[in-house]
Enzyme design. Structure first.
Site, PDB file in Angstrom:
ATOM      1  N   GLY A 275       0.798  -1.226   0.000  1.00 46.15           N
ATOM      2  CA  GLY A 275       0.000   0.000   0.000  1.00 46.15           C
ATOM      3  C   GLY A 275       0.826   1.269   0.000  1.00 46.15           C
ATOM      4  O   GLY A 275       0.604   2.166  -0.803  1.00 46.15           O
ATOM      5  N   ALA A 276       1.793   1.340   0.912  1.00 45.36           N
ATOM      6  CA  ALA A 276       2.566   2.567   1.039  1.00 45.36           C
ATOM      7  C   ALA A 276       3.737   2.319   1.966  1.00 45.36           C
ATOM      8  O   ALA A 276       3.819   1.267   2.605  1.00 45.36           O
ATOM      9  CB  ALA A 276       1.694   3.686   1.604  1.00 45.36           C
ATOM     10  N   MET A 277       4.641   3.301   2.041  1.00 46.53           N
ATOM     11  CA  MET A 277       5.838   3.135   2.862  1.00 46.53           C
ATOM     12  C   MET A 277       6.196   4.434   3.566  1.00 46.53           C
ATOM     13  O   MET A 277       6.228   5.503   2.966  1.00 46.53           O
ATOM     14  CB  MET A 277       6.987   2.657   1.951  1.00 46.53           C
ATOM     15  CG  MET A 277       8.302   2.488   2.661  1.00 46.53           C
ATOM     16  SD  MET A 277       8.203   1.179   3.927  1.00 46.53           S
ATOM     17  CE  MET A 277       9.377   1.804   5.120  1.00 46.53           C
ATOM     18  N   HIS A 311      -1.901   6.206   8.558  1.00 44.79           N
ATOM     19  CA  HIS A 311      -1.015   5.136   9.022  1.00 44.79           C
ATOM     20  C   HIS A 311       0.452   5.491   8.759  1.00 44.79           C
ATOM     21  O   HIS A 311       1.285   5.427   9.671  1.00 44.79           O
ATOM     22  CB  HIS A 311      -1.389   3.835   8.314  1.00 44.79           C
ATOM     23  CG  HIS A 311      -0.546   2.662   8.691  1.00 44.79           C
ATOM     24  ND1 HIS A 311      -0.930   1.741   9.629  1.00 44.79           N
ATOM     25  CD2 HIS A 311       0.684   2.267   8.271  1.00 44.79           C
ATOM     26  CE1 HIS A 311       0.012   0.823   9.768  1.00 44.79           C
ATOM     27  NE2 HIS A 311       1.011   1.126   8.955  1.00 44.79           N
ATOM     28  N   GLU A 312       0.748   5.874   7.546  1.00 49.26           N
ATOM     29  CA  GLU A 312       2.156   6.167   7.218  1.00 49.26           C
ATOM     30  C   GLU A 312       2.637   7.392   7.992  1.00 49.26           C
ATOM     31  O   GLU A 312       3.757   7.434   8.471  1.00 49.26           O
ATOM     32  CB  GLU A 312       2.348   6.387   5.717  1.00 49.26           C
ATOM     33  CG  GLU A 312       1.859   5.246   4.832  1.00 49.26           C
ATOM     34  CD  GLU A 312       2.320   3.859   5.250  1.00 49.26           C
ATOM     35  OE1 GLU A 312       3.408   3.747   5.845  1.00 49.26           O
ATOM     36  OE2 GLU A 312       1.579   2.880   5.003  1.00 49.26           O
ATOM     37  N   GLU A 334       4.029  -1.962  13.630  1.00 54.51           N
ATOM     38  CA  GLU A 334       2.849  -2.149  12.771  1.00 54.51           C
ATOM     39  C   GLU A 334       1.555  -2.315  13.574  1.00 54.51           C
ATOM     40  O   GLU A 334       0.547  -1.691  13.258  1.00 54.51           O
ATOM     41  CB  GLU A 334       3.063  -3.306  11.803  1.00 54.51           C
ATOM     42  CG  GLU A 334       4.190  -3.076  10.788  1.00 54.51           C
ATOM     43  CD  GLU A 334       4.032  -1.805   9.970  1.00 54.51           C
ATOM     44  OE1 GLU A 334       2.943  -1.198   9.976  1.00 54.51           O
ATOM     45  OE2 GLU A 334       5.032  -1.389   9.324  1.00 54.51           O
TER      46      GLU A 334
HETATM   47  N1  B3K Z   1       5.992  -0.532   6.535  1.00 55.43           N
HETATM   48  C1  B3K Z   1       5.422  -0.714   5.230  1.00 55.43           C
HETATM   49  C2  B3K Z   1       5.363  -2.138   4.797  1.00 55.43           C
HETATM   50  C3  B3K Z   1       6.596  -2.626   4.169  1.00 55.43           C
HETATM   51  C4  B3K Z   1       6.411  -3.997   3.593  1.00 55.43           C
HETATM   52  C5  B3K Z   1       7.680  -4.541   3.112  1.00 55.43           C
HETATM   53  N2  B3K Z   1       7.533  -5.815   2.469  1.00 55.43           N
HETATM   54  C6  B3K Z   1       4.069  -0.131   5.129  1.00 55.43           C
HETATM   55  C7  B3K Z   1       3.343   0.051   6.398  1.00 55.43           C
HETATM   56  O1  B3K Z   1       3.006  -0.865   7.100  1.00 55.43           O
HETATM   57  O2  B3K Z   1       3.119   1.171   6.751  1.00 55.43           O
HETATM   58 ZN    ZN Z   2       2.778   0.259   8.812  1.00 56.44          ZN
END
Ligand code: B3K
Ligand code: ZN
Length: 899
Positions: A275-277, A311-312, A334
């Protein structure tokens, strides 16, 4: 040797398992990281200057340094200016070891990488017209040699040099320099003052447009907010920007967390594995989680954008400022961040609706995961490939664990706890133990037993029984807990479980006088209580209970457990009509739906005709009164009238009877539609399709109820309804209504509907072919069509100009939608669906292992199906297993599924 063992590669070739118990602090740390990227067509040269020093916390001083690195071509490497030669270092599998390293030194490496041919979408890669990165969890090692582990936190300075046809050059932190370079090139230098692990690094180079806004923080600092997209998408950024500003404000108000850089950027990318990072100051998003406008995006899409942006952003504190010591701690950031974003969404919209949505997701997907071969505790003990552990368990169950902590501590103490956590660990890489310790220290609560939630997998089961003693006016609830065995743990110790309850009397909630406890006036009227279950079996006695109550158990779904209490249908009707807990009203509606479907399934399995079945009059009356109750939130009415999904019915079953579930659920839907036809018609007619679109909770609720009504009316095979549906498709001013109508037409068997569906599908594509995200919805609608021959259509769609087998969103829209969201077709035709899926996985295994591994989920559940299906599914798993060059990602899931 068993068949399974035969299909495994020889032990020495098998990927290695990493264990939490083997954790060791790094021998070296990195003070500063100076990076320079020279981007050329076809290759990028990365220079990395690392200031390394021995970790004072290491037990023995390190004398060699092993850096991670994968798919890199080393051009040169120098230690304190001295060029190293072959005897100074050695390559390992995905590593580079340098011998005789001093206490402190500077290491300059120059490497070549090829973003254009990087199809794994991990590390630096090219997506359409731009270059971008994805480093979590271990993608940074595909960029340069580095200590690619989250407990190595460093201060980064990054220079990006590229041709001017990529005018936008971004990295983390603040822009400190920019200018021209030779050959029509230019550069930008970014400095991030906050030390961070490599997984939070990001870089973007492209021809991007942006929208800009300002935010004044609680301490009156001005922050620039920018959202970068391809120019054609500039009209779809406003919702994300509003969501971002709301998130910044909410985190200040609810958690006291202020943003810390002068600029916050989001970049939208079309090819993205998830979804996003949350990269520091430079979030990179899948276009599907940032772009939104009414004409192209459904209500669900709008809500997803709001939730993911939040979330991000929230990760800036829960993840970035305080990060994970190692990847076993993933749920530290998470689970906590999902809890934070779900509370944010609850505050922005309707709390009960959000809870229903979250619980639905948890109970269908996470419970299934927790009962399958990939089950793991929220803090796993081991993994082969960490990418496989970005799971429903780490995220959604992880969030439930935090929610339980918040419930047990109460609002004030929970906030004290998170304040202490952020203060104590700012700038550190820590563990879930540290998190719980902060909460415990701040609140004075002993959380020792609670911590079992972190180490024991599986969904606990609560068996509740009750007894009413009229003479003594006492009511007792006895709760027994148990937890099924999971791959790594057979015997579970009792959990510490908050069970929120109320007791319903004839005139409403009864006051609660729990024996040997103080009355709890937290709810104002002492009608709500959180029981703390800590033993395998416990009895709670309530006094001064003047009538036999109906218990309202696990209010708000206060714990991620499976609750069993022998409710009569009448009890459930009482709860559905007048429980003061909105969540439990919905839950009762679902239990009633389940009872009806289960009866139909039994009839189906006995070979009886559904025509003999009848819906209970009281049940119909109860549904009708929900439909007619104007005081209820329309979104809740829509959810209460929606039957449990096939996926949830499958999760509940020990042995999944695909046909019985599908046809029984459909039959019950038809019966409800027939009984409540007039009410549904009234709701449908009352809706004004001409009103302007708004993405507010009320407007979304009204649309969802109206579309639920349409769905019921459409099963009645009525030409007027089919025409009305087609009219909605043509006249709607928003994608929610367009897709709802299109989905109904596509799934309706009647020849007229099919004819109109075909015209509508062609029209839709014609109209939206240039909007990739809209095309994905068009693909999904077709892939989830429950009518026969869908697999053939799916295969045809793979050759359609609209399809791109390298783009994760397209793969999800077509392959994942079909295999996960269309059980009746996926399981049909003697395993043709299984074969199709295995074929896709084998191709993706080399192209994009993360996506390949994700797609495996439906096959991993093979043990839940009939012997015939088991055999067919297992055959495909074995075929995948026998594929040469299996990635770690796919290997881990397939090998664990075959055990
Ligand atoms: N932290 C990233 C997820 C990364 C996944 C890598 N395979 C998005 C998130 O949970 O916000
Ligand atoms: Zn996350």
């Amino acid at each position: 040797m068993t068949a399974v063992e035969q299909s495994l590669p020889a032990k020495e070739q098998q990927p290695k398992t990493i264990y939490l118990k083997d954790y060791q602090v790094p021998g070296y740390l990195i003070k500063t990281t100076d990076l320079r990227f020279e981007i050329y067509e076809g290759e990028t040269i990365v220079s990395a200057m690392l200031h390394l020093y021995r970790n004072p916390a290491a037990s023995t001083p390190a004398t060699q340094l092993t850096l991670h690195g994968a798919d890199l071509e080393l051009i040169s490497i120098a230690l304190d200016g001295k060029v190293l030669t072959g005897s100074d270092y050695e390559f390992g599998e995905e590593s580079l070891t340098i011998f005789n390293t001093p206490a402190e030194f500077k290491l300059l490496s120059i490497t070549k990488i090829k973003p254009e041919s990087n199809t794994s979408l991990e590390g630096l890669y090219r997506s359409r017209t731009m270059y971008c990165t994805q480093c979590e969890a271990e993608g940074f090692r595909k960029i340069t040699y580095y200590l690619d582990r989250p407990d190595v936190m460093s201060e980064f300075t990054t220079t990006v040099v590229a041709d001017k046809k990529y005018p936008v050059l971004l990295s983390n932190g603040n822009l400190i320099d920019q200018g021209d370079a030779e050959n029509n090139r230019h550069y930008a230098t970014w400095h991030d003052p906050f030390k961070k692990p490599a997984y939070l690094f990001a870089l973007v180079a492209g021809d991007l447009a942006h929208i800009e806004d300002k935010f004044t923080t609680c301490s009156k600092r001005e922050v620039t907010l920018k959202i970068f997209v391809e120019p054609k998408d500039l009209d779809k950024c406003d919702h994300a920007m509003t969501s971002l500003k709301n998130s910044l404000r909410w985190d200040e108000e609810v958690y006291g967390r202020e943003y810390d850089l002068n600029i916050f950027m989001i970049v939208a990318v079309d090819d993205f594995n998830m979804g996003a990072m949350e990269n520091k100051g430079l979030n990179i998003f899948n276009t599907s989680c940032v772009l939104a406008k009414p004409e192209t995006t459904t209500d669900g899409g709008f809500q997803r954008v709001e939730g993911v942006v939040a979330h991000e952003y929230f990760h800036n504190w829960s993840g970035n400022r305080v990060t994970c010591r190692d990847w076993f701690q993933l749920s530290l950031k998470e689970g906590f961040t999902v809890y934070r974003d779900s509370e944010f969404s609850a505050d922005m919209g309707s709390r009960t609706v959000k809870r229903v949505e979250d619980v639905t997701l948890l109970r269908t997907l996470q419970f299934a995961e927790d009962a399958g071969p990939m089950a793991h505790p929220i803090r796993p003990e081991s993994y082969i490939e960490i990418s496989n552990f970005y799971t429903m368990t780490i995220y959604e169950k992880g969030a439930e664990i935090i929610r339980m902590l918040a419930t047990l501590l109460g609002k004030e103490n929970f906030r004290k706890g998170t304040d202490l956590y952020f203060e104590r660990h700012d700038g550190q890489a820590v563990t879930t133990e540290d998190f719980v310790a902060a909460l415990s220290d701040a609140s004075g609560r002993d959380l020792t037993q609670f911590k079992r939630w972190y180490s024991q997998a599986g969904t606990p089961r609560l068996q509740v029984s009750d007894h009413y003693d009229e003479d003594a006016q006492e009511y007792s609830l006895t709760i027994k807990q148990s937890c099924p065995p999971t791959p790594e743990c057979q015997q579970k110790l009792p959990f510490h479980i908050p069970v929120a309850i109320g007791l319903l009397g004839s005139a409403g909630d009864l006051p609660l006088y729990l024996k040997d406890a103080e009355p709890d006036f937290e709810t104002g009227d002492n009608t709500h209580k959180v029981l703390e279950l800590t033993a395998a079996e416990q009895t709670f006695v309530f006094q001064r209970v003047q009538e036999k109550p109906v218990p309202s158990l696990l209010r708000g779904f206060s714990a991620p457990v499976k609750l069993h209490y022998d409710y009569s249908r009448d009890d459930l009707i009482v709860l559905m009509s007048r429980d003061s807990d909105g969540f439990n009203r919905w839950e009762a509606s679902q239990q009633l739906g389940l009872q009806a479907i289960h009866r139909a399934m039994e009839a189906y399995q006995r070979g009886e005709d559904f025509a003999a079945l009848q819906l209970d009059v009281d049940l119909v009356a109860a549904y009708r009164s929900v439909l007619q109750d104007d005081s209820l939130d329309k979104a809740m009415v829509a959810y209460m009238l929606s039957l449990p999904s096939e996926a949830y019915l499958s999760e509940l079953a020990d042995l999944v009877d695909v046909e019985a579930i599908h046809y029984s659920r459909t039959a019950i839907r038809k019966m409800i539609a027939r009984e409540l036809r007039d009410d549904f018609a009234r709701i449908y007619r009352a809706y004004d399709h001409a009103q302007p679109y708004a993405a507010t909770a009320d407007a979304i609720a009204a649309r969802s109820l109206k579309n639920v009504a349409l769905g019921y009316l459409m099963v009645l095979v009525d030409e007027t309804v089919v025409r009305a549906c087609e009219q909605q498709y043509r006249a709607a001013n928003n994608m929610t209504d367009v897709i709802a109508a299109l989905t109904q037409l596509v799934n309706a068997e009647a020849p007229l509907a099919q004819q109109l569906a075909e015209v509508a599908l062609a029209d839709f594509y014609q109209r939206w072919q240039h909007e990739s995200l809209v095309v994905n919805q068009w693909i999904s609608v077709q892939a989830t069509c429950v009518l026969p021959n869908t697999l053939a259509k799916v295969k045809t769609l793979q050759t359609h100009a609209a399809y791109d087998g390298k783009n994760p969103n397209k793969i999800r829209a077509l392959v994942a939608s079909f295999c996960n969201g269309n059980a009746i077709n996926f399981h049909a035709d003697a395993g043709a669906g299984y074969q199709f899926l295995a074929d896709q996985i084998i191709v993706l295994n080399t192209q994009n292992p993360q996506i390949a591994s994700r797609l495996l989920t439906p096959l991993t559940k093979w043990k839940k199906y009939s012997p015939d299906r088991q055999r067919l599914m297992k055959t495909e798993l074995e075929r995948i297993m026998a594929t040469p060059g299996l990635s770690k990602d796919v290997f881990e899931v397939v090998s664990k599924s075959l055990v």
